[in-house]
Design an enzyme around this catalytic site. Structure first.
Site, short mmCIF file in Angstrom:
data_model
loop_
_atom_site.label_atom_id
_atom_site.label_comp_id
_atom_site.label_asym_id
_atom_site.label_seq_id
_atom_site.Cartn_x
_atom_site.Cartn_y
_atom_site.Cartn_z
N ASN A 195 0.86 -1.18 0.00
CA ASN A 195 0.00 0.00 0.00
C ASN A 195 0.90 1.23 0.00
O ASN A 195 2.13 1.13 0.05
CB ASN A 195 -0.98 -0.02 1.18
CG ASN A 195 -0.28 -0.04 2.53
OD1 ASN A 195 0.77 0.57 2.72
ND2 ASN A 195 -0.86 -0.76 3.49
N MET A 196 0.30 2.40 -0.06
CA MET A 196 1.09 3.62 -0.23
C MET A 196 2.04 3.87 0.94
O MET A 196 3.19 4.27 0.75
CB MET A 196 0.15 4.82 -0.42
CG MET A 196 0.83 6.04 -0.98
SD MET A 196 1.48 5.72 -2.64
CE MET A 196 2.33 7.26 -2.96
N ASP A 264 -5.88 -8.27 1.55
CA ASP A 264 -6.07 -9.70 1.30
C ASP A 264 -6.94 -9.91 0.07
O ASP A 264 -6.68 -10.77 -0.76
CB ASP A 264 -6.74 -10.37 2.50
CG ASP A 264 -5.88 -10.34 3.76
OD1 ASP A 264 -4.65 -10.20 3.62
OD2 ASP A 264 -6.45 -10.46 4.86
#
Length: 476
Positions: A195-196, A264
């Protein structure tokens, strides 16, 4: 162009990683404890869900894919609960039960939709024998077309480089949801999905799209990655691949209730789509659509093919196509409020033929909207016997949804659609064949609500059974 859902029943995926059990206690809060300034929750409901790598496996299974999971657990009650829940979903569990550790368990207490506290029961798995997992991977790899390494930094992936090399040696792509800032340990992976915040922890603060792309490609080169997918919350996703232009996907989330397990879902849909034959960019588009669905749910959640089809092709907003029962009921109410006449029919529609098309065209002419309720695979098997259906539920619904005469397609799992019809209450219920209106499932409920029931004739000489027999006999 919108991506087309693949046949996920062809997707075999091996998941290796940190498995855990998510427990939820729900109840109202009406007072403050006299012992400390904290709310008292009167627990009225509890729930248990597979979490971490186990949630990834659940996502694969909910799509209809074949999930095989390897992870570390204790020899305790949560391990048994976890295995039983996954097995009931047809996930193949291959856990390594270690006596000196507890199964990782996270207990969340919620009231009025808000999480009040989380209690973690865990010890990090350390100094484990890599061969315990490698031997299990060796047995599973010939049966799968993708590997997911799900890292929650709990110790199952302590020997992650050996796992990557084992999968690569077998020619199976490796998808990794990373944890922490040490990406060196993931060297050689086919795809990383940070993620970022995880991405910036490695490359530093990113101030522009161009900087994200430049730093992303540098990361690919540095760690010999096949590709990089950066998930960017409200900014969507960015896929970077060697020698190709960046591929940006805007977010599809409309309302965000809980981001638990969203990563997920992304990696599971992505890997399952690749395992089912999709190109990486198409797989990312499907994963992006799935993420938009799951963040609208509370807690660790999965995405079904019905929900994914809705997200990709539209139903609630575009008002057509494959649709869930709840969304259908809502859509029918809106249509009837506009004065539209809703027609409903049902069937297996295993091998769509000219007789089906003629029948559905006739049914559509009787109103403004046509609903087709479709028996699920298990329902067809009970009605038609072994060897049926020939086509899966998703395939049958996709074909029906593509017909101009059909507005909505919805599945039902019972032998008859009586319950579904009673919930939907169309203006007109139609059925093909030699029936009396009063004998048609759901007919009494429709008539009691002021609707009509009508029997239509099938076209002569058209039969799914005859088509199957002709194919078996080698006739064209």
């Amino acid at each position: 162009m919108k991506p087309v859902l693949p046949d996920y029943s062809k997707a075999g995926v091996l998941i290796v990683g940190d498995v855990m059990l998510d427990r939820y206690w729900y109840g109202p809060t009406g007072r403050i404890s006299p012992e400390a300034p904290v709310p008292v929750v009167k627990v009225e409901q509890s729930e248990e869900r597979p979490g971490g790598a186990a949630n990834v496996a659940m996502n694969i299974a909910s799509l209809g894919g074949h999930a095989h999971i390897i992870g570390l657990t204790g020899q305790d009650e949560p391990a048994n609960v976890l295995a039983n829940k996954l097995t009931s979903l047809k996930v193949h569990c291959d856990f390594v039960a270690l006596p000196d550790y507890p199964t990782i368990t996270k207990l969340r207490v919620l009231s009025r939709g808000q999480q009040l506290i989380r209690l973690d029961f865990e010890d990090k798995f350390e100094n484990t024998d890599a061969q315990l997992i490698l031997s299990r991977m060796e047995s599973a790899l010939p049966k799968v077309r993708a590997v997911i390494l799900s890292d929650y930094a709990k110790g199952a992936l302590e020997h992650v480089q050996q796992f990557i090399q084992k999968a690569k040696a077998a020619g199976v792509p490796v998808f990794i949801d990373p944890k922490g800032s040490d990406f060196e340990r993931y060297r050689g992976a086919s795809l990383l999905t940070p993620n970022m915040s995880e991405f910036e922890a490695v490359v530093g603060k990113v101030k522009s799209e161009q900087e994200l792309v430049e730093k992303g490609f540098a990361l690919i080169e540095k760690f010999d990655l096949g590709a990089l997918l950066v998930t960017r919350s409200e900014h969507g996703m960015t896929l970077l691949r060697r020698g190709l232009e960046p591929f940006h996907l805007p977010t599809q989330a409309k309302e965000v209730y809980d981001v638990t397990g969203a990563g997920d879902t992304v990696i599971s849909v992505l890997a399952a789509s690749v395992a089912a034959g999709k190109a990486l960019d198409e797989a990312c588009a499907l994963a992006n659509a799935a993420a938009g669905v799951v963040v609208g749910k509370l807690g660790t959640s999965t995405v079904s093919t019905i929900e994914l089809a809705e997200a990709v092709h539209g139903s609630k907003d575009t008002d057509y196509g494959v649709i869930s029962e709840d969304a259908l009921i809502e859509a029918v109410k809106k249509a009837q409020a506009r004065g539209e006449k809703v027609v409903m029919t049902n069937g297996c529609f295993d091998i769509l033929h000219a007789g089906h098309v003629s029948y559905l065209n006739h049914a559509a002419e009787l109103g403004d909207r046509l609903i087709v309720a479709v028996n699920t695979d298990e329902s067809v098997k009970r009605l038609k016997g072994p060897g049926r259906p020939v086509n899966s539920t998703d395939r049958r619904m996709a074909v029906l949804a593509g017909l101009g005469a059909v507005d909505w397609v919805v599945p039902f799992s019972e032998d008859t659609p009586q319950r579904l019809i009673a919930a939907v209450l169309p203006n007109l219920l139609v059925k093909g064949g030699d029936y009396k209106p009063e004998d048609i499932a759901g007919g009494k409920e429709v008539i009691a609500a002021g609707g009509e029931v009508k029997v239509l004739n099938f076209e002569e000489g058209c039969s799914t059974t005859e088509i199957i027999e002709a194919i078996k006999g080698g006739r064209g």
